[in-house]
Write an enzyme that holds these catalytic residues in place. Sequence first.
Site, PDB file in Angstrom:
ATOM      1  N   LYS A  86      12.945  34.157  18.661  1.00 31.18           N
ATOM      2  CA  LYS A  86      12.163  33.459  19.692  1.00 31.18           C
ATOM      3  C   LYS A  86      13.032  33.261  20.944  1.00 31.18           C
ATOM      4  O   LYS A  86      13.864  34.118  21.248  1.00 31.18           O
ATOM      5  CB  LYS A  86      11.606  32.150  19.131  1.00 31.18           C
ATOM      6  CG  LYS A  86      10.892  32.371  17.784  1.00 31.18           C
ATOM      7  CD  LYS A  86      10.097  31.209  17.302  1.00 31.18           C
ATOM      8  CE  LYS A  86       9.464  31.562  15.967  1.00 31.18           C
ATOM      9  NZ  LYS A  86       8.569  30.541  15.449  1.00 31.18           N
ATOM     10  N   GLU A 127       1.262  35.071   8.844  1.00 28.76           N
ATOM     11  CA  GLU A 127       1.977  33.848   9.198  1.00 28.76           C
ATOM     12  C   GLU A 127       0.964  32.713   9.401  1.00 28.76           C
ATOM     13  O   GLU A 127       0.407  32.573  10.503  1.00 28.76           O
ATOM     14  CB  GLU A 127       2.772  34.044  10.491  1.00 28.76           C
ATOM     15  CG  GLU A 127       3.817  35.127  10.402  1.00 28.76           C
ATOM     16  CD  GLU A 127       4.921  34.901  11.446  1.00 28.76           C
ATOM     17  OE1 GLU A 127       6.073  34.781  11.035  1.00 28.76           O
ATOM     18  OE2 GLU A 127       4.612  34.823  12.639  1.00 28.76           O
ATOM     19  N   HIS A 146       2.102  37.436  17.845  1.00 26.62           N
ATOM     20  CA  HIS A 146       2.636  36.227  17.206  1.00 26.62           C
ATOM     21  C   HIS A 146       1.769  35.032  17.597  1.00 26.62           C
ATOM     22  O   HIS A 146       1.239  34.974  18.705  1.00 26.62           O
ATOM     23  CB  HIS A 146       4.094  36.014  17.642  1.00 26.62           C
ATOM     24  CG  HIS A 146       4.760  34.931  16.870  1.00 26.62           C
ATOM     25  ND1 HIS A 146       4.609  33.604  17.171  1.00 26.62           N
ATOM     26  CD2 HIS A 146       5.550  34.974  15.770  1.00 26.62           C
ATOM     27  CE1 HIS A 146       5.290  32.876  16.291  1.00 26.62           C
ATOM     28  NE2 HIS A 146       5.871  33.692  15.429  1.00 26.62           N
ATOM     29  N   GLU A 198       2.472  32.207  18.590  1.00 29.55           N
ATOM     30  CA  GLU A 198       2.884  31.533  19.834  1.00 29.55           C
ATOM     31  C   GLU A 198       2.384  32.297  21.059  1.00 29.55           C
ATOM     32  O   GLU A 198       2.090  31.696  22.096  1.00 29.55           O
ATOM     33  CB  GLU A 198       4.421  31.358  19.843  1.00 29.55           C
ATOM     34  CG  GLU A 198       4.841  30.294  18.843  1.00 29.55           C
ATOM     35  CD  GLU A 198       6.197  30.523  18.207  1.00 29.55           C
ATOM     36  OE1 GLU A 198       7.017  31.282  18.746  1.00 29.55           O
ATOM     37  OE2 GLU A 198       6.434  29.930  17.126  1.00 29.55           O
ATOM     38  N   ASN A 243      13.017  36.604  13.727  1.00 28.89           N
ATOM     39  CA  ASN A 243      12.428  36.377  15.046  1.00 28.89           C
ATOM     40  C   ASN A 243      13.200  35.232  15.712  1.00 28.89           C
ATOM     41  O   ASN A 243      13.007  34.071  15.362  1.00 28.89           O
ATOM     42  CB  ASN A 243      10.940  36.019  14.874  1.00 28.89           C
ATOM     43  CG  ASN A 243      10.276  35.653  16.191  1.00 28.89           C
ATOM     44  OD1 ASN A 243      10.850  35.835  17.261  1.00 28.89           O
ATOM     45  ND2 ASN A 243       9.067  35.127  16.099  1.00 28.89           N
ATOM     46  N   SER A 277       8.258  29.164   7.869  1.00 28.46           N
ATOM     47  CA  SER A 277       9.214  28.298   7.179  1.00 28.46           C
ATOM     48  C   SER A 277       9.877  28.965   5.966  1.00 28.46           C
ATOM     49  O   SER A 277      10.186  28.292   4.972  1.00 28.46           O
ATOM     50  CB  SER A 277       8.576  26.964   6.792  1.00 28.46           C
ATOM     51  OG  SER A 277       8.204  26.243   7.960  1.00 28.46           O
ATOM     52  N   GLY A 304       7.509  26.966  11.727  1.00 30.00           N
ATOM     53  CA  GLY A 304       8.384  25.970  12.344  1.00 30.00           C
ATOM     54  C   GLY A 304       8.147  24.551  11.870  1.00 30.00           C
ATOM     55  O   GLY A 304       8.664  23.599  12.451  1.00 30.00           O
TER      56      GLY A 304
END
Length: 251
Positions: A11, A167, A95, A97, A9, A213, A173
């Site tokens: 992003k 996730e 996701h 985010e 991904n 991560s 991250g």
Amino acid sequence: MRKKIVAGNWKMNKSWPEAQALVHALIEKKAMIPAGVQVIIAPPAPYLQPLSVAAAPAIAVAAQNCSQHDSGAYTGEISSVMLASMHVNICIIGHSERRQFYGENNEIIRTKVDACLRNAITPIFCCGELLAERNAGEHFTTVAAQVKDALFHLSAEEVSKVVIAYEPVWAIGTGVTASNEQAEEMHAFIRAFVSKNYNQDVADSISILYGGSVNAANAAELFACPNVDGGLVGGASLKADDFMTIIQAAQ
Ligand code: PGA
């Protein structure tokens, strides 16, 4: 039969020349991709079409998001109809985010999963708890609600087409990955939950990826967990060498 999948991904990263260079670097190493591992990259939307041509057939291309609508007055949006018409057949949905910054809730995510399936696109459906939810012991109920609300209206045949990515938000991250035990425990829980609502055959047909991560050093241990079928990789997918090491770890 569940597949091993490693998806990168990207992003909102990489200029167009950088994106081309990364795909070229991966394609140069394509002989290192183990048989039986599906490799996917999810670049920013403007790069989808040219990169899908450059990466095929060794690497598939996925969108990072799509609209729940097929067409219409939705400025700035991209529909799953459009993706399908450009031969982009995979899309990340829900996701964290998107949930955090764009107000996507389980209801919106459900309609996006539907839009993908309606247009023969494989949704990579993301779920995962916040740190506060884990600390409060609510991680299983949170993830169960996300999975149920977004997927359990689907028929057995439809849900078998979905890829699930677990996730934990606190691992995305942050450099703090879930332990192998935490990942395996949640993946086994999700598979059992799917089995209970459908049946064991359906549960056994769904790939459940771990994200948060994942890097070149920890991927092999995570992917060795019995219910972890590969990974959804953010930061480490932006470097060809690291991403290739992670792909090989899924063998
Ligand atoms: P990360 O991101 O690997 O950089 O933690 C994973 C993701 O958000 O899919």
